[in-house]
Design a protein around this motif. Structure first.
Motif, PDB file in Angstrom:
ATOM      1  N   PRO A   1      -6.796 -22.180 -16.563  1.00  0.00           N
ATOM      2  CA  PRO A   1      -7.552 -22.719 -17.599  1.00  0.00           C
ATOM      3  C   PRO A   1      -8.182 -24.341 -17.402  1.00  0.00           C
ATOM      4  O   PRO A   1      -7.049 -24.853 -16.555  1.00  0.00           O
ATOM      5  N   GLY A   2      -8.959 -24.869 -17.733  1.00  0.00           N
ATOM      6  CA  GLY A   2      -9.321 -25.951 -17.554  1.00  0.00           C
ATOM      7  C   GLY A   2      -8.388 -27.030 -18.125  1.00  0.00           C
ATOM      8  O   GLY A   2      -7.456 -26.833 -19.100  1.00  0.00           O
ATOM      9  N   PRO A   3      -8.397 -28.343 -17.698  1.00  0.00           N
ATOM     10  CA  PRO A   3      -7.482 -29.302 -18.486  1.00  0.00           C
ATOM     11  C   PRO A   3      -7.877 -29.791 -19.626  1.00  0.00           C
ATOM     12  O   PRO A   3      -7.315 -30.725 -20.186  1.00  0.00           O
ATOM     13  N   GLY A   4      -8.677 -29.447 -20.142  1.00  0.00           N
ATOM     14  CA  GLY A   4      -9.132 -29.841 -21.682  1.00  0.00           C
ATOM     15  C   GLY A   4     -10.238 -28.672 -22.305  1.00  0.00           C
ATOM     16  O   GLY A   4     -10.100 -27.661 -21.952  1.00  0.00           O
ATOM     17  N   GLU A   5     -10.305 -29.016 -23.520  1.00  0.00           N
ATOM     18  CA  GLU A   5     -11.321 -28.104 -24.243  1.00  0.00           C
ATOM     19  C   GLU A   5     -12.646 -28.347 -24.066  1.00  0.00           C
ATOM     20  O   GLU A   5     -13.250 -29.474 -23.533  1.00  0.00           O
ATOM     21  N   ASN A   6     -13.416 -27.158 -24.170  1.00  0.00           N
ATOM     22  CA  ASN A   6     -15.127 -27.348 -23.978  1.00  0.00           C
ATOM     23  C   ASN A   6     -15.407 -27.782 -22.706  1.00  0.00           C
ATOM     24  O   ASN A   6     -16.579 -28.444 -22.615  1.00  0.00           O
ATOM     25  N   LEU A   7     -14.585 -27.331 -21.746  1.00  0.00           N
ATOM     26  CA  LEU A   7     -15.274 -27.599 -20.332  1.00  0.00           C
ATOM     27  C   LEU A   7     -16.124 -26.745 -19.686  1.00  0.00           C
ATOM     28  O   LEU A   7     -16.029 -25.325 -20.111  1.00  0.00           O
ATOM     29  N   PRO A   8     -17.037 -26.815 -18.904  1.00  0.00           N
ATOM     30  CA  PRO A   8     -17.828 -25.771 -18.382  1.00  0.00           C
ATOM     31  C   PRO A   8     -17.095 -24.813 -17.379  1.00  0.00           C
ATOM     32  O   PRO A   8     -15.944 -25.309 -16.867  1.00  0.00           O
ATOM     33  N   VAL A   9     -17.360 -23.696 -17.339  1.00  0.00           N
ATOM     34  CA  VAL A   9     -16.818 -22.877 -16.359  1.00  0.00           C
ATOM     35  C   VAL A   9     -17.551 -23.090 -14.889  1.00  0.00           C
ATOM     36  O   VAL A   9     -18.536 -23.090 -14.636  1.00  0.00           O
ATOM     37  N   PRO A  10     -16.524 -23.135 -14.133  1.00  0.00           N
ATOM     38  CA  PRO A  10     -16.999 -23.549 -12.605  1.00  0.00           C
ATOM     39  C   PRO A  10     -17.644 -22.437 -11.956  1.00  0.00           C
ATOM     40  O   PRO A  10     -17.377 -21.360 -12.225  1.00  0.00           O
ATOM     41  N   PRO A  11     -18.447 -22.686 -10.982  1.00  0.00           N
ATOM     42  CA  PRO A  11     -19.006 -21.549 -10.357  1.00  0.00           C
ATOM     43  C   PRO A  11     -17.921 -20.632  -9.422  1.00  0.00           C
ATOM     44  O   PRO A  11     -17.156 -21.202  -9.130  1.00  0.00           O
ATOM     45  N   PRO A  12     -18.367 -19.442  -9.283  1.00  0.00           N
ATOM     46  CA  PRO A  12     -17.312 -18.659  -8.270  1.00  0.00           C
ATOM     47  C   PRO A  12     -17.442 -19.201  -7.092  1.00  0.00           C
ATOM     48  O   PRO A  12     -18.437 -19.464  -6.431  1.00  0.00           O
ATOM     49  N   TRP A  13     -15.974 -19.188  -6.374  1.00  0.00           N
ATOM     50  CA  TRP A  13     -15.990 -19.637  -5.014  1.00  0.00           C
ATOM     51  C   TRP A  13     -15.803 -18.362  -4.260  1.00  0.00           C
ATOM     52  O   TRP A  13     -15.226 -17.608  -4.602  1.00  0.00           O
ATOM     53  N   PRO A  14     -16.643 -18.351  -2.945  1.00  0.00           N
ATOM     54  CA  PRO A  14     -16.029 -17.463  -2.126  1.00  0.00           C
ATOM     55  C   PRO A  14     -14.675 -17.532  -1.679  1.00  0.00           C
ATOM     56  O   PRO A  14     -14.366 -18.814  -1.284  1.00  0.00           O
TER      57      PRO A  14
END
Length: 80
Positions: A54-67
């Protein structure tokens, strides 16, 4: 992939984070000017940006998937 390559990818995709700072490592990466800044320990940022924790805070964007191709020799003992 190194951190610089990940930063270039996030910047090219206009990832909605202005900068990310690894407070325990003393590193800061500029991503998209004018966006919110985030700071956390390096391992927390890495886990979040790799979509593994999970992200280090609230309401953070979802990172793009990485290969995530396997690295040759990963998890295998090396033979001389």
């Amino acid at each position: 992939m190194g951190a610089r390559r990940h930063v270039r990818t996030l910047t090219a995709r206009r990832f909605p984070i202005g900068s990310a700072e690894a407070v325990d490592l003393g590193h800061q990466w500029e991503l998209t000017p004018g966006r919110p800044e985030i700071s956390a320990p390096g391992h927390t940022l890495l886990g979040w940006l790799a979509s593994r924790t999970p992200g280090p805070g609230e309401n953070l964007p979802v990172p793009p998937p990485w290969p995530q191709p396997p690295t040759p020799g990963w998890g295998r003992p090396r033979h001389p």
